[in-house]
Design a protein around this motif. Structure first.
Motif, PDB file in Angstrom:
ATOM      1  N   HIS A  19      -0.558   1.384   9.873  1.00 37.18           N
ATOM      2  CA  HIS A  19      -0.930   2.385  10.610  1.00 37.18           C
ATOM      3  C   HIS A  19      -1.477   3.433   9.388  1.00 37.18           C
ATOM      4  N   THR A  20      -2.167   4.436  10.150  1.00 35.69           N
ATOM      5  CA  THR A  20      -2.502   5.614   9.056  1.00 35.69           C
ATOM      6  C   THR A  20      -2.474   6.803  10.078  1.00 35.69           C
ATOM      7  N   ALA A  21      -2.209   8.361   9.249  1.00 37.24           N
ATOM      8  CA  ALA A  21      -1.722   9.272  10.197  1.00 37.24           C
ATOM      9  C   ALA A  21      -0.687   8.825  11.057  1.00 37.24           C
ATOM     10  N   SER A  22      -0.763   9.182  12.272  1.00 36.55           N
ATOM     11  CA  SER A  22       0.006   8.552  13.275  1.00 36.55           C
ATOM     12  C   SER A  22      -0.547   7.586  14.265  1.00 36.55           C
ATOM     13  N   LEU A  23      -1.538   7.016  13.777  1.00 38.36           N
ATOM     14  CA  LEU A  23      -2.226   6.093  14.708  1.00 38.36           C
ATOM     15  C   LEU A  23      -1.622   4.585  14.335  1.00 38.36           C
ATOM     16  N   LEU A  83      -5.108  10.355   3.469  1.00 38.93           N
ATOM     17  CA  LEU A  83      -4.741   9.399   4.348  1.00 38.93           C
ATOM     18  C   LEU A  83      -3.441   8.513   3.669  1.00 38.93           C
ATOM     19  N   GLY A  84      -2.377   7.998   4.454  1.00 43.96           N
ATOM     20  CA  GLY A  84      -1.406   7.306   3.711  1.00 43.96           C
ATOM     21  C   GLY A  84      -1.723   5.938   4.769  1.00 43.96           C
ATOM     22  N   LEU A  85      -0.913   4.863   3.959  1.00 42.46           N
ATOM     23  CA  LEU A  85      -1.004   3.585   4.729  1.00 42.46           C
ATOM     24  C   LEU A  85       0.548   3.328   5.131  1.00 42.46           C
ATOM     25  N   GLY A  86       0.738   2.759   6.376  1.00 37.73           N
ATOM     26  CA  GLY A  86       2.043   2.399   6.700  1.00 37.73           C
ATOM     27  C   GLY A  86       2.344   0.771   6.709  1.00 37.73           C
ATOM     28  N   GLU A  87       3.262   0.485   6.723  1.00 35.56           N
ATOM     29  CA  GLU A  87       3.658  -1.178   6.260  1.00 35.56           C
ATOM     30  C   GLU A  87       3.039  -1.844   7.343  1.00 35.56           C
ATOM     31  N   ALA A 138       7.898  10.554  18.611  1.00 35.92           N
ATOM     32  CA  ALA A 138       6.838  11.482  19.259  1.00 35.92           C
ATOM     33  C   ALA A 138       6.412  12.018  18.104  1.00 35.92           C
ATOM     34  N   ARG A 139       4.893  12.077  17.865  1.00 33.99           N
ATOM     35  CA  ARG A 139       4.122  12.831  16.855  1.00 33.99           C
ATOM     36  C   ARG A 139       2.751  13.142  17.660  1.00 33.99           C
ATOM     37  N   VAL A 140       1.929  13.705  16.830  1.00 29.61           N
ATOM     38  CA  VAL A 140       0.650  14.451  16.948  1.00 29.61           C
ATOM     39  C   VAL A 140      -0.042  14.038  16.115  1.00 29.61           C
ATOM     40  N   ARG A 175       9.606  17.132   8.543  1.00 28.80           N
ATOM     41  CA  ARG A 175       8.166  17.397   8.771  1.00 28.80           C
ATOM     42  C   ARG A 175       7.122  17.162   7.682  1.00 28.80           C
ATOM     43  N   ASN A 176       5.970  16.743   8.106  1.00 26.75           N
ATOM     44  CA  ASN A 176       5.091  16.498   6.982  1.00 26.75           C
ATOM     45  C   ASN A 176       4.475  18.071   6.403  1.00 26.75           C
ATOM     46  N   ASP A 177       4.619  19.374   7.383  1.00 29.09           N
ATOM     47  CA  ASP A 177       4.064  20.500   6.764  1.00 29.09           C
ATOM     48  C   ASP A 177       5.584  20.973   5.940  1.00 29.09           C
ATOM     49  N   GLY A 224       0.862  12.822   5.414  1.00 23.05           N
ATOM     50  CA  GLY A 224       2.211  13.170   5.507  1.00 23.05           C
ATOM     51  C   GLY A 224       2.872  11.968   4.677  1.00 23.05           C
ATOM     52  N   GLY A 225       4.022  11.724   5.032  1.00 19.81           N
ATOM     53  CA  GLY A 225       4.913  10.650   4.423  1.00 19.81           C
ATOM     54  C   GLY A 225       5.341  11.235   3.116  1.00 19.81           C
ATOM     55  N   GLU A 226       5.717  10.192   2.118  1.00 21.25           N
ATOM     56  CA  GLU A 226       6.395  10.526   0.846  1.00 21.25           C
ATOM     57  C   GLU A 226       5.380  10.247  -0.226  1.00 21.25           C
ATOM     58  N   THR A 227       4.267   9.236  -0.167  1.00 22.81           N
ATOM     59  CA  THR A 227       3.308   8.929  -1.165  1.00 22.81           C
ATOM     60  C   THR A 227       2.694  10.222  -1.722  1.00 22.81           C
ATOM     61  N   PRO A 228       2.217  10.993  -0.805  1.00 20.91           N
ATOM     62  CA  PRO A 228       1.466  12.366  -1.454  1.00 20.91           C
ATOM     63  C   PRO A 228       2.442  13.087  -2.203  1.00 20.91           C
TER      64      PRO A 228
HETATM   65  C1  6PG Z   1       3.824   9.915   8.517  1.00 22.14           C
HETATM   66  C2  6PG Z   1       2.597   9.803   7.842  1.00 22.14           C
HETATM   67  C3  6PG Z   1       2.517   8.200   7.665  1.00 22.14           C
HETATM   68  C4  6PG Z   1       2.495   8.017   6.360  1.00 22.14           C
HETATM   69  C5  6PG Z   1       2.564   6.538   6.041  1.00 22.14           C
HETATM   70  C6  6PG Z   1       3.045   6.192   4.758  1.00 22.14           C
HETATM   71  O1  6PG Z   1       4.197  10.792   9.041  1.00 22.14           O
HETATM   72  O2  6PG Z   1       4.888   9.322   7.963  1.00 22.14           O
HETATM   73  O3  6PG Z   1       1.753  10.493   8.421  1.00 22.14           O
HETATM   74  O4  6PG Z   1       1.159   7.870   8.326  1.00 22.14           O
HETATM   75  O5  6PG Z   1       1.149   8.346   5.595  1.00 22.14           O
HETATM   76  O6  6PG Z   1       3.540   5.969   6.955  1.00 22.14           O
HETATM   77  O7  6PG Z   1       4.197   6.731   4.549  1.00 22.14           O
HETATM   78  P1  6PG Z   1       4.894   6.871   2.894  1.00 22.14           P
HETATM   79  O8  6PG Z   1       3.848   7.496   2.135  1.00 22.14           O
HETATM   80  O9  6PG Z   1       6.032   7.564   2.954  1.00 22.14           O
HETATM   81  O10 6PG Z   1       4.885   5.180   2.670  1.00 22.14           O
END
Ligand code: 6PG
Length: 231
Positions: A143-147, A136-140, A172-174, A85-87, A47-51
């Motif tokens: 985190h990855t996914a919603s872990l 998978l993405g990487l949060g700042e 709240a996430r899954v 939503r990611n979907d 999810g997120g914007e990167t992909p």
């Molecule tokens: C979400 C994603 C989350 C995302 C990272 C990176 O729901 O936001 O699952 O894990 O991959 O936060 O987000 P960006 O790609 O927007 O930087």
């Protein structure tokens, strides 16, 4: 190849466009290999914007979408169709442009609330012998996914977890659980932007951030994401 880590392959791409194109080609190649070997390809999207750009590039690649089963690494507890939503992002960037059967897209029913959605998605995932690829993405914060760091769901052994108090809205996430993410045949991080230098540097220094607990992944970064002293 960056010397960011000695544990798993890191590929540094010039910019977001090059990163997105390279990962899209990698996904298409893995799909073709899986379909040739096992007749199908199962992927959990990030999810997120990167992909987003990567999914846009995927539209035009030669993938037999009728043999692809699409899952999600995580979902935000928002109403169906909510743009956040990611979907929804995947639909706008990819699904609206490919001939994928409706039944091949397995959204997380996060509109039901985190607990019930996690229970229902665990049943859905239970029908999959093993995911072929998890993006998978990487949060700042690492985190990855919603872990997320210091969140009880991150250390849960459950296949799919309900997440509360997420620091990245919505709270709240899954999420697929860490064990499910790690059980996939292939794991691939798609990371871009200078905001990811800090978590990458911390991972390179051995911090056990959630993203660092993903084993044997391919790491694909753009140059902007690389910590300064590793390129
Ligand atoms: C979400 C994603 C989350 C995302 C990272 C990176 O729901 O936001 O699952 O894990 O991959 O936060 O987000 P960006 O790609 O927007 O930087």
């Amino acid at each position: 190849m960056s010397e960011l880590s000695v544990q798993f392959p890191v590929t540094v791409h010039d910019d977001m466009a090059a990163l997105s194109r390279a990962v899209a080609l990698r996904i298409a190649d893995l799909a073709q290999q899986a379909i040739a070997a096992r007749g199908s390809f199962s992927i959990a999207l990030a999810g997120g914007e990167t992909p987003r750009r990567c999914y846009e590039y995927l539209r035009d690649l030669p993938v037999d979408w009728s043999k692809v089963q699409i899952y999600f690494g995580d979902e935000r507890c928002l109403p169906v169709g909510d743009a956040q939503r990611n979907d929804s992002m995947a639909r706008v960037a990819l699904f609206n442009y490919i001939a994928i059967p409706v039944d091949n897209v397995h959204s997380i029913p996060a509109e039901l609330g985190a607990v019930r959605a996690a229970e229902e998605y665990a049943v859905t995932l239970n029908k999959v012998e093993r995911l072929d690829l998890v993006l998978l993405g990487l949060g700042e914060d690492g985190h990855t996914a919603s872990l997320f760091p210091d969140n009880p769901s991150t250390n849960s052994a459950a296949s799919v977890v309900a997440v509360f108090d997420a620091p990245k809205p919505p709270a709240a996430r899954v999420s697929l659980g860490m064990s499910t993410l790690n059980a996939a045949r292939q794991k691939l991080f798609l990371i871009a932007g200078s905001g990811k230098q800090d978590p990458l540097a911390r991972i390179a220094q051995g911090c056990a951030l959630p993203a660092a607990q993903i084993t044997g992944a391919e790491w694909h970064l753009d140059r902007a994401a690389c910590p300064i002293d590793t390129i």
